[in-house]
Design a protein around this motif. Sequence first.
Motif, PDB file in Angstrom:
ATOM      1  N   MET A   1       0.791  -1.229  -0.063  1.00  0.00           N
ATOM      2  CA  MET A   1      -0.064  -0.138   0.116  1.00  0.00           C
ATOM      3  C   MET A   1       0.703   1.218   0.027  1.00  0.00           C
ATOM      4  O   MET A   1       1.798   1.266   0.666  1.00  0.00           O
ATOM      5  CB  MET A   1      -1.053   0.035   1.131  1.00  0.00           C
ATOM      6  CG  MET A   1      -1.756   1.147   1.336  1.00  0.00           C
ATOM      7  SD  MET A   1      -2.818   1.175   2.665  1.00  0.00           S
ATOM      8  CE  MET A   1      -3.932  -0.171   2.522  1.00  0.00           C
ATOM      9  N   LYS A   2       0.662   2.039  -0.817  1.00  0.00           N
ATOM     10  CA  LYS A   2       1.299   3.672  -0.884  1.00  0.00           C
ATOM     11  C   LYS A   2       1.218   4.329   0.472  1.00  0.00           C
ATOM     12  O   LYS A   2       0.127   4.122   0.920  1.00  0.00           O
ATOM     13  CB  LYS A   2       0.790   4.447  -2.256  1.00  0.00           C
ATOM     14  CG  LYS A   2       1.389   3.659  -3.415  1.00  0.00           C
ATOM     15  CD  LYS A   2       1.159   4.479  -4.579  1.00  0.00           C
ATOM     16  CE  LYS A   2       1.700   4.213  -5.929  1.00  0.00           C
ATOM     17  NZ  LYS A   2       1.647   5.120  -6.805  1.00  0.00           N
ATOM     18  N   HIS A   3       2.207   5.192   0.795  1.00  0.00           N
ATOM     19  CA  HIS A   3       1.807   6.091   1.649  1.00  0.00           C
ATOM     20  C   HIS A   3       1.314   7.240   1.186  1.00  0.00           C
ATOM     21  O   HIS A   3       1.696   7.821   0.432  1.00  0.00           O
ATOM     22  CB  HIS A   3       3.291   6.376   2.312  1.00  0.00           C
ATOM     23  CG  HIS A   3       4.196   5.409   2.736  1.00  0.00           C
ATOM     24  ND1 HIS A   3       3.846   4.838   4.000  1.00  0.00           N
ATOM     25  CD2 HIS A   3       5.225   4.915   2.177  1.00  0.00           C
ATOM     26  CE1 HIS A   3       4.925   3.840   4.353  1.00  0.00           C
ATOM     27  NE2 HIS A   3       5.665   3.853   3.131  1.00  0.00           N
ATOM     28  N   LYS A   4       0.142   7.564   1.807  1.00  0.00           N
ATOM     29  CA  LYS A   4      -0.650   8.893   1.353  1.00  0.00           C
ATOM     30  C   LYS A   4      -0.188   9.914   2.115  1.00  0.00           C
ATOM     31  O   LYS A   4       0.160   9.799   3.491  1.00  0.00           O
ATOM     32  CB  LYS A   4      -1.956   8.529   1.524  1.00  0.00           C
ATOM     33  CG  LYS A   4      -2.921   7.595   0.906  1.00  0.00           C
ATOM     34  CD  LYS A   4      -4.423   7.701   1.188  1.00  0.00           C
ATOM     35  CE  LYS A   4      -5.063   7.136   0.194  1.00  0.00           C
ATOM     36  NZ  LYS A   4      -4.809   5.576   0.116  1.00  0.00           N
ATOM     37  N   VAL A   5       0.312  11.177   1.332  1.00  0.00           N
ATOM     38  CA  VAL A   5       1.281  12.009   2.116  1.00  0.00           C
ATOM     39  C   VAL A   5       0.955  13.398   1.837  1.00  0.00           C
ATOM     40  O   VAL A   5       0.323  13.655   0.523  1.00  0.00           O
ATOM     41  CB  VAL A   5       2.826  12.047   1.768  1.00  0.00           C
ATOM     42  CG1 VAL A   5       3.653  13.066   1.966  1.00  0.00           C
ATOM     43  CG2 VAL A   5       3.569  10.738   2.271  1.00  0.00           C
ATOM     44  N   ILE A   6       0.925  14.255   2.758  1.00  0.00           N
ATOM     45  CA  ILE A   6       0.537  15.642   2.808  1.00  0.00           C
ATOM     46  C   ILE A   6       2.113  16.460   2.997  1.00  0.00           C
ATOM     47  O   ILE A   6       2.459  16.077   4.204  1.00  0.00           O
ATOM     48  CB  ILE A   6      -0.774  16.294   3.307  1.00  0.00           C
ATOM     49  CG1 ILE A   6      -1.806  15.878   2.709  1.00  0.00           C
ATOM     50  CG2 ILE A   6      -0.430  17.800   3.414  1.00  0.00           C
ATOM     51  CD1 ILE A   6      -3.066  16.039   3.749  1.00  0.00           C
ATOM     52  N   ILE A   7       2.616  17.155   2.169  1.00  0.00           N
ATOM     53  CA  ILE A   7       3.718  17.970   2.737  1.00  0.00           C
ATOM     54  C   ILE A   7       3.316  19.338   3.020  1.00  0.00           C
ATOM     55  O   ILE A   7       2.917  20.017   2.127  1.00  0.00           O
ATOM     56  CB  ILE A   7       4.922  17.715   1.605  1.00  0.00           C
ATOM     57  CG1 ILE A   7       5.137  16.467   1.197  1.00  0.00           C
ATOM     58  CG2 ILE A   7       6.050  18.614   2.016  1.00  0.00           C
ATOM     59  CD1 ILE A   7       5.983  16.453   0.106  1.00  0.00           C
ATOM     60  N   ASP A   8       3.741  19.760   4.216  1.00  0.00           N
ATOM     61  CA  ASP A   8       3.460  21.071   4.694  1.00  0.00           C
ATOM     62  C   ASP A   8       4.842  22.022   4.452  1.00  0.00           C
ATOM     63  O   ASP A   8       5.815  21.496   5.066  1.00  0.00           O
ATOM     64  CB  ASP A   8       3.018  21.049   6.342  1.00  0.00           C
ATOM     65  CG  ASP A   8       2.745  22.413   6.575  1.00  0.00           C
ATOM     66  OD1 ASP A   8       1.531  22.943   5.842  1.00  0.00           O
ATOM     67  OD2 ASP A   8       3.387  23.165   7.235  1.00  0.00           O
ATOM     68  N   THR A   9       4.840  22.762   3.479  1.00  0.00           N
ATOM     69  CA  THR A   9       6.167  23.317   2.886  1.00  0.00           C
ATOM     70  C   THR A   9       6.159  24.698   2.372  1.00  0.00           C
ATOM     71  O   THR A   9       5.180  25.342   2.275  1.00  0.00           O
ATOM     72  CB  THR A   9       6.347  22.488   1.583  1.00  0.00           C
ATOM     73  OG1 THR A   9       7.413  22.835   0.949  1.00  0.00           O
ATOM     74  CG2 THR A   9       5.046  22.722   0.510  1.00  0.00           C
ATOM     75  N   ASP A  10       7.679  25.250   2.514  1.00  0.00           N
ATOM     76  CA  ASP A  10       7.846  26.554   2.136  1.00  0.00           C
ATOM     77  C   ASP A  10       8.831  26.605   1.227  1.00  0.00           C
ATOM     78  O   ASP A  10       9.985  26.993   1.235  1.00  0.00           O
ATOM     79  CB  ASP A  10       8.338  27.443   3.330  1.00  0.00           C
ATOM     80  CG  ASP A  10       9.548  26.558   4.045  1.00  0.00           C
ATOM     81  OD1 ASP A  10       9.881  25.593   3.843  1.00  0.00           O
ATOM     82  OD2 ASP A  10      10.133  27.481   4.926  1.00  0.00           O
ATOM     83  N   PRO A  11       8.480  26.073  -0.299  1.00  0.00           N
ATOM     84  CA  PRO A  11       9.566  25.788  -1.074  1.00  0.00           C
ATOM     85  C   PRO A  11      10.212  27.299  -1.613  1.00  0.00           C
ATOM     86  O   PRO A  11       9.476  28.095  -2.093  1.00  0.00           O
ATOM     87  CB  PRO A  11       8.931  25.394  -2.318  1.00  0.00           C
ATOM     88  CG  PRO A  11       7.392  25.143  -1.807  1.00  0.00           C
ATOM     89  CD  PRO A  11       7.024  25.740  -0.542  1.00  0.00           C
ATOM     90  N   ILE A  28       4.975   6.401  -2.766  1.00  0.00           N
ATOM     91  CA  ILE A  28       4.405   7.535  -2.208  1.00  0.00           C
ATOM     92  C   ILE A  28       3.261   8.138  -2.926  1.00  0.00           C
ATOM     93  O   ILE A  28       3.528   8.077  -4.309  1.00  0.00           O
ATOM     94  CB  ILE A  28       5.487   8.534  -1.958  1.00  0.00           C
ATOM     95  CG1 ILE A  28       6.413   8.253  -0.787  1.00  0.00           C
ATOM     96  CG2 ILE A  28       4.771   9.916  -1.584  1.00  0.00           C
ATOM     97  CD1 ILE A  28       7.472   9.356  -0.728  1.00  0.00           C
ATOM     98  N   GLU A  29       2.113   8.494  -2.412  1.00  0.00           N
ATOM     99  CA  GLU A  29       0.971   8.947  -3.171  1.00  0.00           C
ATOM    100  C   GLU A  29       1.030  10.410  -2.446  1.00  0.00           C
ATOM    101  O   GLU A  29       0.633  10.549  -1.666  1.00  0.00           O
ATOM    102  CB  GLU A  29      -0.294   8.195  -2.943  1.00  0.00           C
ATOM    103  CG  GLU A  29      -1.404   8.824  -3.758  1.00  0.00           C
ATOM    104  CD  GLU A  29      -2.771   8.141  -3.388  1.00  0.00           C
ATOM    105  OE1 GLU A  29      -3.931   8.675  -3.564  1.00  0.00           O
ATOM    106  OE2 GLU A  29      -2.634   7.231  -2.672  1.00  0.00           O
ATOM    107  N   LEU A  30       1.564  11.435  -3.290  1.00  0.00           N
ATOM    108  CA  LEU A  30       1.252  12.871  -2.889  1.00  0.00           C
ATOM    109  C   LEU A  30      -0.031  13.354  -2.997  1.00  0.00           C
ATOM    110  O   LEU A  30      -0.450  13.522  -4.228  1.00  0.00           O
ATOM    111  CB  LEU A  30       2.382  13.488  -3.557  1.00  0.00           C
ATOM    112  CG  LEU A  30       2.534  15.089  -3.376  1.00  0.00           C
ATOM    113  CD1 LEU A  30       3.026  15.183  -1.683  1.00  0.00           C
ATOM    114  CD2 LEU A  30       3.650  15.754  -4.169  1.00  0.00           C
ATOM    115  N   LEU A  31      -0.613  13.632  -2.036  1.00  0.00           N
ATOM    116  CA  LEU A  31      -2.154  14.301  -2.041  1.00  0.00           C
ATOM    117  C   LEU A  31      -2.195  15.449  -2.135  1.00  0.00           C
ATOM    118  O   LEU A  31      -3.013  15.912  -2.865  1.00  0.00           O
ATOM    119  CB  LEU A  31      -3.082  13.703  -0.604  1.00  0.00           C
ATOM    120  CG  LEU A  31      -3.013  12.252  -0.449  1.00  0.00           C
ATOM    121  CD1 LEU A  31      -3.797  12.220   0.906  1.00  0.00           C
ATOM    122  CD2 LEU A  31      -3.776  11.506  -1.475  1.00  0.00           C
ATOM    123  N   ALA A  32      -1.157  16.262  -1.462  1.00  0.00           N
ATOM    124  CA  ALA A  32      -1.269  17.959  -1.581  1.00  0.00           C
ATOM    125  C   ALA A  32       0.160  18.146  -0.785  1.00  0.00           C
ATOM    126  O   ALA A  32       0.650  17.774  -0.227  1.00  0.00           O
ATOM    127  CB  ALA A  32      -2.554  18.254  -0.659  1.00  0.00           C
TER     128      ALA A  32
END
Length: 317
Positions: A1-11, A28-32
Amino acid sequence: MKHKVIIDTDPGIDDAMAIAYAIAHPDIELLALTTIFGNVRTHEATRNALALLDHWGCDADVAEGEAAPLTIPGNEPSYLVHGRNGFGEVDIPASSRSKHALDAADYIIEASKRYPGEITLCAVGPLTNLARLLERDPEVATRLKAVIVMGGAVHKKGNVTPVAEANIWNDPHAADLVFAASWPLVLAPLDCTMPVVFTPDFMQALAKENPALGTPLAAMAEFYARFYRSHLGLAGCVPHDVMALSWLTVPGAFRLQKGALCVVTDGASIGQTLFQPGGTASRARCFDGRPNHMVMVDTDPQMFLADYMMVMTRHAG
C-alpha cells in the motif's frame, strides 16, 4: 500500500528536492502540498508549490496556510539561502492552476476524515499550520497515521542562532504546541540532516540520469551550495527536507532516540529545541506531562544518498 502524504512546505530549494522525491517514489501518493512562510512568504510558497507540481506533471492539490507566526512578529524570509524566488533564481514557469478553496488546516482536517488512519503529514517548514490544525480540531491527532517534522537541533548546534534551527525559530510557540500534542510524531532535526551533503558531482549525475527532475534541482543546488560553502565550508548542500520523507521509505538509514520535546519561546535562546530522552529525569518542568516522540539523531549518509539516486533514476525509466 502506498503512503498517502501531505507535505507542509515553504518551497525552498531543499523543499523542491523533497517534493521531487515524493513525486518520483513508487510507494508515495502525494495528496497535497500545504504552504507556509519561512524560506519565502506564504503567498510565494503557494506560487512555488503550484509551479513545481505543474512543471513535474503532478496534479496534487495546493492549499495555502498561515501568513504569520502565532505570537511573535514574522522574521524575514531566507532569501539569502534560497534566492529571491525561493529556487536559487532558477526560473520555474508559473502555474495557471489555482490554490484549493480550503486553507491548509481545513484541508488537512478534511483529508484526515476522508482517509482516517492513512495520511502521513510531513512538515518541512515552520509549524504554524500544524498548531492551527490542532486548535481547530484536536481529534485530528487521532486520525493521522504519522506526523514527521523536519526541524530543530537536539544534540547539535542551531543554524540560525547558536541553539535554534530555522523552522522552529520562525514560530517557536507553534512548535511547542506541536511537540506537546499526543500524536505519532517523528522529528528529523539537524542531527540527522547535517551528515548528508549533495555534492556537485552527485547533482550532475542526477541531472544526467533524470533530466526532467534533476536538471532544475542541479541548477538550484548551485545557488544553495554557494551558501554552504561560504558559511560552513561544505562542498555541496544539505537536503534537509528530504529526511522527513526518507523516514517513511528507508527508515534503516536513521538512528533514533525516544523522548519528550519542548521549545524555548522567549529570550536569547528562543527557538531552541529541548530534548529529554525517555527513561531519564531532570528538574526541568517543561517536560511534565509531555508525550515521548521519536527523534532521528543520526544518519547513514551512503544509504540515504543511494536511495535518493535510485528513486530518482527509477522514475526516469
